[in-house]
Scaffold this motif. Structure first.
Motif, PDB file in Angstrom:
ATOM      1  N   ALA A  37     -42.740  52.130 -59.562  1.00 20.48           N
ATOM      2  CA  ALA A  37     -44.060  52.739 -59.413  1.00 20.48           C
ATOM      3  C   ALA A  37     -44.475  53.040 -57.974  1.00 20.48           C
ATOM      4  O   ALA A  37     -45.409  53.803 -57.761  1.00 20.48           O
ATOM      5  CB  ALA A  37     -45.118  51.835 -60.044  1.00 20.48           C
ATOM      6  N   TYR A  38     -43.796  52.473 -56.991  1.00 20.82           N
ATOM      7  CA  TYR A  38     -44.302  52.539 -55.628  1.00 20.82           C
ATOM      8  C   TYR A  38     -43.341  53.222 -54.659  1.00 20.82           C
ATOM      9  O   TYR A  38     -42.139  53.275 -54.891  1.00 20.82           O
ATOM     10  CB  TYR A  38     -44.562  51.121 -55.089  1.00 20.82           C
ATOM     11  CG  TYR A  38     -45.542  50.335 -55.917  1.00 20.82           C
ATOM     12  CD1 TYR A  38     -46.850  50.763 -56.073  1.00 20.82           C
ATOM     13  CD2 TYR A  38     -45.154  49.158 -56.539  1.00 20.82           C
ATOM     14  CE1 TYR A  38     -47.749  50.040 -56.835  1.00 20.82           C
ATOM     15  CE2 TYR A  38     -46.062  48.427 -57.298  1.00 20.82           C
ATOM     16  CZ  TYR A  38     -47.352  48.874 -57.439  1.00 20.82           C
ATOM     17  OH  TYR A  38     -48.233  48.155 -58.186  1.00 20.82           O
ATOM     18  N   ASP A  39     -43.902  53.671 -53.549  1.00 17.49           N
ATOM     19  CA  ASP A  39     -43.077  54.007 -52.391  1.00 17.49           C
ATOM     20  C   ASP A  39     -42.803  52.681 -51.692  1.00 17.49           C
ATOM     21  O   ASP A  39     -43.476  51.672 -51.956  1.00 17.49           O
ATOM     22  CB  ASP A  39     -43.798  55.003 -51.472  1.00 17.49           C
ATOM     23  CG  ASP A  39     -45.093  54.426 -50.909  1.00 17.49           C
ATOM     24  OD1 ASP A  39     -45.030  53.672 -49.910  1.00 17.49           O
ATOM     25  OD2 ASP A  39     -46.171  54.707 -51.472  1.00 17.49           O
ATOM     26  N   TRP A  40     -41.828  52.657 -50.796  1.00 16.07           N
ATOM     27  CA  TRP A  40     -41.413  51.377 -50.216  1.00 16.07           C
ATOM     28  C   TRP A  40     -42.519  50.711 -49.416  1.00 16.07           C
ATOM     29  O   TRP A  40     -42.621  49.492 -49.389  1.00 16.07           O
ATOM     30  CB  TRP A  40     -40.123  51.514 -49.406  1.00 16.07           C
ATOM     31  CG  TRP A  40     -40.264  52.155 -48.064  1.00 16.07           C
ATOM     32  CD1 TRP A  40     -40.037  53.460 -47.747  1.00 16.07           C
ATOM     33  CD2 TRP A  40     -40.658  51.515 -46.847  1.00 16.07           C
ATOM     34  NE1 TRP A  40     -40.277  53.675 -46.410  1.00 16.07           N
ATOM     35  CE2 TRP A  40     -40.661  52.491 -45.836  1.00 16.07           C
ATOM     36  CE3 TRP A  40     -41.022  50.210 -46.508  1.00 16.07           C
ATOM     37  CZ2 TRP A  40     -41.006  52.219 -44.517  1.00 16.07           C
ATOM     38  CZ3 TRP A  40     -41.365  49.925 -45.189  1.00 16.07           C
ATOM     39  CH2 TRP A  40     -41.354  50.934 -44.212  1.00 16.07           C
ATOM     40  N   ARG A  41     -43.350  51.500 -48.754  1.00 17.01           N
ATOM     41  CA  ARG A  41     -44.418  50.914 -47.933  1.00 17.01           C
ATOM     42  C   ARG A  41     -45.432  50.158 -48.797  1.00 17.01           C
ATOM     43  O   ARG A  41     -45.846  49.050 -48.454  1.00 17.01           O
ATOM     44  CB  ARG A  41     -45.117  52.000 -47.121  1.00 17.01           C
ATOM     45  CG  ARG A  41     -44.311  52.509 -45.953  1.00 17.01           C
ATOM     46  CD  ARG A  41     -45.009  53.678 -45.249  1.00 17.01           C
ATOM     47  NE  ARG A  41     -44.210  54.204 -44.186  1.00 17.01           N
ATOM     48  CZ  ARG A  41     -43.241  55.104 -44.344  1.00 17.01           C
ATOM     49  NH1 ARG A  41     -42.952  55.581 -45.542  1.00 17.01           N
ATOM     50  NH2 ARG A  41     -42.554  55.530 -43.302  1.00 17.01           N
ATOM     51  N   VAL A  62     -39.155  50.526 -56.053  1.00 17.05           N
ATOM     52  CA  VAL A  62     -39.162  51.960 -55.747  1.00 17.05           C
ATOM     53  C   VAL A  62     -38.242  52.706 -56.716  1.00 17.05           C
ATOM     54  O   VAL A  62     -37.461  52.092 -57.440  1.00 17.05           O
ATOM     55  CB  VAL A  62     -38.731  52.241 -54.290  1.00 17.05           C
ATOM     56  CG1 VAL A  62     -39.683  51.577 -53.301  1.00 17.05           C
ATOM     57  CG2 VAL A  62     -37.313  51.789 -54.025  1.00 17.05           C
ATOM     58  N   GLU A  63     -38.332  54.001 -56.695  1.00 19.72           N
ATOM     59  CA  GLU A  63     -37.523  54.859 -57.574  1.00 19.72           C
ATOM     60  C   GLU A  63     -36.044  54.551 -57.392  1.00 19.72           C
ATOM     61  O   GLU A  63     -35.571  54.356 -56.272  1.00 19.72           O
ATOM     62  CB  GLU A  63     -37.844  56.321 -57.238  1.00 19.72           C
ATOM     63  CG  GLU A  63     -37.493  57.307 -58.317  1.00 19.72           C
ATOM     64  CD  GLU A  63     -36.064  57.815 -58.192  1.00 19.72           C
ATOM     65  OE1 GLU A  63     -35.440  58.088 -59.230  1.00 19.72           O
ATOM     66  OE2 GLU A  63     -35.582  57.926 -57.063  1.00 19.72           O
ATOM     67  N   TYR A  64     -35.321  54.477 -58.471  1.00 15.78           N
ATOM     68  CA  TYR A  64     -33.956  53.956 -58.431  1.00 15.78           C
ATOM     69  C   TYR A  64     -32.986  54.776 -57.590  1.00 15.78           C
ATOM     70  O   TYR A  64     -31.997  54.233 -57.106  1.00 15.78           O
ATOM     71  CB  TYR A  64     -33.394  53.755 -59.844  1.00 15.78           C
ATOM     72  CG  TYR A  64     -32.975  55.005 -60.573  1.00 15.78           C
ATOM     73  CD1 TYR A  64     -31.652  55.418 -60.562  1.00 15.78           C
ATOM     74  CD2 TYR A  64     -33.889  55.760 -61.277  1.00 15.78           C
ATOM     75  CE1 TYR A  64     -31.250  56.557 -61.235  1.00 15.78           C
ATOM     76  CE2 TYR A  64     -33.495  56.901 -61.960  1.00 15.78           C
ATOM     77  CZ  TYR A  64     -32.184  57.290 -61.936  1.00 15.78           C
ATOM     78  OH  TYR A  64     -31.798  58.417 -62.590  1.00 15.78           O
ATOM     79  N   GLU A  65     -33.228  56.051 -57.379  1.00 10.89           N
ATOM     80  CA  GLU A  65     -32.334  56.857 -56.548  1.00 10.89           C
ATOM     81  C   GLU A  65     -32.746  56.877 -55.072  1.00 10.89           C
ATOM     82  O   GLU A  65     -32.050  57.460 -54.250  1.00 10.89           O
ATOM     83  CB  GLU A  65     -32.256  58.281 -57.089  1.00 10.89           C
ATOM     84  CG  GLU A  65     -31.494  58.361 -58.402  1.00 10.89           C
ATOM     85  CD  GLU A  65     -31.348  59.778 -58.913  1.00 10.89           C
ATOM     86  OE1 GLU A  65     -32.274  60.600 -58.701  1.00 10.89           O
ATOM     87  OE2 GLU A  65     -30.310  60.070 -59.517  1.00 10.89           O
ATOM     88  N   HIS A  70     -35.055  51.646 -50.895  1.00 13.01           N
ATOM     89  CA  HIS A  70     -34.561  50.297 -51.203  1.00 13.01           C
ATOM     90  C   HIS A  70     -34.266  49.534 -49.909  1.00 13.01           C
ATOM     91  O   HIS A  70     -34.643  48.369 -49.768  1.00 13.01           O
ATOM     92  CB  HIS A  70     -33.284  50.368 -52.051  1.00 13.01           C
ATOM     93  CG  HIS A  70     -33.524  50.675 -53.480  1.00 13.01           C
ATOM     94  ND1 HIS A  70     -33.685  49.703 -54.429  1.00 13.01           N
ATOM     95  CD2 HIS A  70     -33.637  51.850 -54.130  1.00 13.01           C
ATOM     96  CE1 HIS A  70     -33.877  50.265 -55.608  1.00 13.01           C
ATOM     97  NE2 HIS A  70     -33.855  51.571 -55.444  1.00 13.01           N
ATOM     98  N   ALA A  71     -33.580  50.197 -48.997  1.00  7.82           N
ATOM     99  CA  ALA A  71     -33.216  49.553 -47.730  1.00  7.82           C
ATOM    100  C   ALA A  71     -34.462  49.212 -46.912  1.00  7.82           C
ATOM    101  O   ALA A  71     -34.561  48.115 -46.348  1.00  7.82           O
ATOM    102  CB  ALA A  71     -32.284  50.457 -46.928  1.00  7.82           C
ATOM    103  N   ALA A  72     -35.418  50.128 -46.852  1.00  9.33           N
ATOM    104  CA  ALA A  72     -36.648  49.889 -46.088  1.00  9.33           C
ATOM    105  C   ALA A  72     -37.465  48.762 -46.717  1.00  9.33           C
ATOM    106  O   ALA A  72     -38.003  47.904 -46.004  1.00  9.33           O
ATOM    107  CB  ALA A  72     -37.470  51.169 -45.999  1.00  9.33           C
ATOM    108  N   PHE A  73     -37.553  48.749 -48.041  1.00  3.32           N
ATOM    109  CA  PHE A  73     -38.262  47.662 -48.709  1.00  3.32           C
ATOM    110  C   PHE A  73     -37.611  46.324 -48.369  1.00  3.32           C
ATOM    111  O   PHE A  73     -38.290  45.374 -47.987  1.00  3.32           O
ATOM    112  CB  PHE A  73     -38.293  47.865 -50.219  1.00  3.32           C
ATOM    113  CG  PHE A  73     -38.876  46.682 -50.949  1.00  3.32           C
ATOM    114  CD1 PHE A  73     -40.241  46.523 -51.049  1.00  3.32           C
ATOM    115  CD2 PHE A  73     -38.056  45.712 -51.494  1.00  3.32           C
ATOM    116  CE1 PHE A  73     -40.791  45.404 -51.683  1.00  3.32           C
ATOM    117  CE2 PHE A  73     -38.579  44.596 -52.132  1.00  3.32           C
ATOM    118  CZ  PHE A  73     -39.952  44.443 -52.230  1.00  3.32           C
TER     119      PHE A  73
END
Length: 107
Positions: A37-41, A62-65, A70-73
């Motif tokens: 549901a979210y952006d990484w921020r 975050v969105e699976y693709e 993913h890395a930033a989170f």
């Protein structure tokens, strides 16, 4: 116990997760799942706010693709990430594993 998040209201989600944590037996596991549901921020902000709630992992923040997300989170979150439910095929799984951002792969 697994519960889903979806609101961008950090305090609302914190209160919900805190209430579930309080209702669980001591030592019971709690996982939160954003279902992408979210952006990484936003996801990292939620994770930072919930750091004191003993959450085992934050699933699909975050969105699976969104591998960069993913890395930033992972780099900005105090709790581990779980993902993989939406992996379709070995190539995509390899990309996710090579990224090294997820502590838990849930298939």
């Amino acid at each position: 116990m697994k519960m889903w998040l979806g609101s961008t209201d950090v305090e609302f989600e914190y209160d919900r997760v805190a209430a579930v944590r309080e209702a669980l037996d001591p030592g019971a596991g709690l996982v939160i799942d954003a279902a992408q549901a979210y952006d990484w921020r936003t996801a990292a902000k939620l994770a930072q706010r919930m750091a004191d709630l003993d959450v085992l992992w934050f699933e699909d923040p975050v969105e699976y693709e969104d591998l960069d997300g993913h890395a930033a989170f992972a780099a900005n979150s105090p709790m581990p990430m779980g993902t993989g439910e939406h992996v379709y095929g070995l190539d995509q799984l390899k990309q996710l594993l090579d990224l090294g951002a997820a502590k838990y792969i849930v298939l």
